[in-house]
Design a protein around this motif. Sequence first.
Motif, mmCIF file in Angstrom:
data_model
loop_
_atom_site.group_PDB
_atom_site.id
_atom_site.type_symbol
_atom_site.label_atom_id
_atom_site.label_comp_id
_atom_site.label_asym_id
_atom_site.label_seq_id
_atom_site.Cartn_x
_atom_site.Cartn_y
_atom_site.Cartn_z
ATOM 1 N N THR A 209 9.535 2.637 -0.594
ATOM 2 C CA THR A 209 8.225 2.552 -1.248
ATOM 3 C C THR A 209 7.132 2.382 -0.197
ATOM 4 O O THR A 209 7.377 1.823 0.878
ATOM 5 N N PRO A 210 5.907 2.820 -0.523
ATOM 6 C CA PRO A 210 4.792 2.633 0.414
ATOM 7 C C PRO A 210 4.141 1.272 0.185
ATOM 8 O O PRO A 210 2.972 1.184 -0.213
ATOM 9 N N PHE A 211 4.887 0.199 0.427
ATOM 10 C CA PHE A 211 4.419 -1.158 0.092
ATOM 11 C C PHE A 211 3.089 -1.493 0.756
ATOM 12 O O PHE A 211 2.295 -2.254 0.225
ATOM 13 N N TRP A 212 2.854 -0.917 1.944
ATOM 14 C CA TRP A 212 1.588 -1.195 2.639
ATOM 15 C C TRP A 212 0.397 -0.673 1.842
ATOM 16 O O TRP A 212 -0.605 -1.372 1.709
ATOM 17 N N LEU A 268 6.257 -5.485 12.459
ATOM 18 C CA LEU A 268 5.840 -5.019 11.128
ATOM 19 C C LEU A 268 5.940 -6.140 10.099
ATOM 20 O O LEU A 268 5.076 -6.267 9.215
ATOM 21 N N THR A 269 6.980 -6.945 10.206
ATOM 22 C CA THR A 269 7.171 -8.061 9.267
ATOM 23 C C THR A 269 6.074 -9.112 9.455
ATOM 24 O O THR A 269 5.548 -9.659 8.469
ATOM 25 N N PRO A 274 7.473 -9.758 4.435
ATOM 26 C CA PRO A 274 8.925 -9.525 4.391
ATOM 27 C C PRO A 274 9.333 -8.148 3.879
ATOM 28 O O PRO A 274 10.439 -7.678 4.185
ATOM 29 N N GLU A 275 8.471 -7.476 3.112
ATOM 30 C CA GLU A 275 8.811 -6.132 2.612
ATOM 31 C C GLU A 275 9.078 -5.156 3.765
ATOM 32 O O GLU A 275 9.852 -4.200 3.616
ATOM 33 N N ALA A 276 8.448 -5.416 4.903
ATOM 34 C CA ALA A 276 8.606 -4.523 6.050
ATOM 35 C C ALA A 276 10.025 -4.546 6.614
ATOM 36 O O ALA A 276 10.463 -3.596 7.274
#
Length: 350
Positions: A209-212, A268-269, A274-276
């Motif tokens: 997913t594109p969480f960002w 990234l995290t 944490p999604e990263a």
Amino acid sequence: MKKEKVIVIGAGLCGLYTAFLLQKKGIEVLILEANTRIGGRIKTITGTTAVTMEMGATWFGNQHRHLLEVLHILELPYFRQHTKGISLFETMSFVPPQKFEISDSKEPSFRIVGGTATLIEKLVSEIGLQHIKTQTKIIAIKEQNNQLIVTDSSGSSYSADKVISTIPPNLLVNSVIFEPKLPDNFTQLAKKTHTWMGESIKFAVEYKTPFWKQNNYSGTLFSQASIIQEMYDHSTADNSGFALKGFLNGGTAVLSFEERKEKVIAQLTTFFGPEASDYVAYYESVWREEPLTFQPYEQLVLAHQNNGHSLFKTPLLNEKLYVSGAETANQNPGYMDGAIFAAKTIASQF
């Protein structure tokens, strides 16, 4: 009348487009490529989620008119790089990154729909795969009886009226033996000519997913303190595949793949939460470890040094050997646009 036979060394963008243009003129062309794959410094990989990620040439802009013209001729669509949302700039590791937004009025960057490799695939289909020979590393070029004899590492030889090299000049003079020898001033210039992409370590992290974007981040990141120096959203044009992609600090070439990967995910995290750390896969290309692209310099060479030098415009070996490639272009050297411009420049002389 006998067709003029031309050998093109290198099946990157410049080599392929040169062959494409020469074929349009009715000239018989054979492309010899040392690698197992076609594309040179265009290297698109596809993840398990079908997202395409660029380990080589990626972006271009409105100023790259030669490339845009080719995309139009070949009917290849392109799309604007996603920059909407919060972008990050880290100056020091112990200070939170600065947040900023990129204005829509800023000159856009573009990517090719389906990945940059679609440009390579289209050119190959136009040229015909039968005119391209891979796994053919050229080790010698000899002038003989008004022809050039090209010899590969397996001992096979090919003769041609003219030869066009599109590999980086520094690689050319360090990997091919010439008879007679090339002029010393040319050889010294080639050794001091910057090879674009040579120092780059490109990476990509594939996500489900594109969480960002969902958290209002653009995916754009610049850092002067961590392993990721520059990064952007790398979702597909139709938003069906998602990744973050960019450049790592060149000095980290001394680390192992796993060490770099661990540092990337940690950075990234830290920045995105944490999604990263819930990623599908991590990919990278250390271009200085690609011996068919990069030859270490004998002395310090700066970015773009000697790219587009006037000496590259003069054919060698009694006007039978032409030295081309993105590094020789005097317009946007090193970039895809430069590769196209170099191809057009050479083809115009035939």
